[in-house]
Design an enzyme around this catalytic site. Structure first.
Site, PDB file in Angstrom:
ATOM      1  CB  CYS A 171      46.201  21.747  42.547  1.00 61.20           C
ATOM      2  SG  CYS A 171      46.815  23.379  42.071  1.00 61.20           S
ATOM      3  CB  CYS A 229      47.764  20.926  39.073  1.00 62.01           C
ATOM      4  SG  CYS A 229      49.298  21.303  39.963  1.00 62.01           S
ATOM      5  CG  HIS A 287      49.662  26.009  41.262  1.00 62.88           C
ATOM      6  ND1 HIS A 287      49.765  24.715  40.751  1.00 62.88           N
ATOM      7  CD2 HIS A 287      50.571  26.749  40.564  1.00 62.88           C
ATOM      8  CE1 HIS A 287      50.685  24.694  39.798  1.00 62.88           C
ATOM      9  NE2 HIS A 287      51.180  25.926  39.659  1.00 62.88           N
ATOM     10  CG  HIS A 311      48.212  32.594  41.621  1.00 63.01           C
ATOM     11  ND1 HIS A 311      48.031  31.672  42.638  1.00 63.01           N
ATOM     12  CD2 HIS A 311      47.401  33.636  41.911  1.00 63.01           C
ATOM     13  CE1 HIS A 311      47.140  32.151  43.495  1.00 63.01           C
ATOM     14  NE2 HIS A 311      46.748  33.342  43.081  1.00 63.01           N
ATOM     15  CG  HIS A 341      47.108  38.220  40.842  1.00 60.19           C
ATOM     16  ND1 HIS A 341      45.772  37.955  40.589  1.00 60.19           N
ATOM     17  CD2 HIS A 341      47.423  37.495  41.950  1.00 60.19           C
ATOM     18  CE1 HIS A 341      45.302  37.116  41.519  1.00 60.19           C
ATOM     19  NE2 HIS A 341      46.283  36.819  42.353  1.00 60.19           N
TER      20      HIS A 341
END
Ligand code: AMP
Ligand code: ZN
Length: 104
Positions: free
Chosen positions: A3, A6, A95, A97, A99
């Site tokens: 990932c 990660c 993953h 997130h 914005h």
């Protein structure tokens, strides 16, 4: 796990970090869609909003609250928060997130 985010969390991939604590990381989007474009992510690997579990309720609230805090610290006069979910929702990185976009 392969990932990208990660790897950014683990500093295996470099990024322009603007905020970090034990649970979250925020960094500049590599391909900004606005003059200010940050990505705020939980350090816990959660694939997307669709993968949230009951135990993540507090974390997701903290994620939004952190966006507010970063916007305050950067003196942003209005901003947008986006979360893309799934390929058909425009999500490219698996993953979760948030914005944060702003013109200033
Ligand atoms: P999404 O389409 O919601 O999955 O958004 C993924 C975002 O990650 C895009 O806006 C990309 O520009 C951004 N991105 C991809 N790779 C990197 C990277 N190495 N560092 C920072 N941002 C990245
Ligand atoms: Zn991850």
């Amino acid at each position: 796990m392969d990932c990208l985010f990660c790897k950014i969390i683990n500093k295996e991939v470099s990024s322009d970090i603007i905020y970090e604590d034990d649970k979250f990381l925020a960094f500049k989007d590599i391909n900004p869609k606005a003059p200010i474009h940050f990505l705020i992510i939980p350090k816990k690997h959660i694939t997307s909003i669709n993968h949230l579990q009951e135990e993540d309720k507090m974390l997701i609230g903290e994620l939004i609250f952190l966006a507010k805090k970063i916007a305050e610290e950067k003196n942003l006069d209005g901003y947008q928060l986006h979360i893309n979910v799934g390929r058909n929702g425009g999500q490219i990185i698996d993953h979760l997130h948030l914005h944060l976009l702003a013109n200033k």
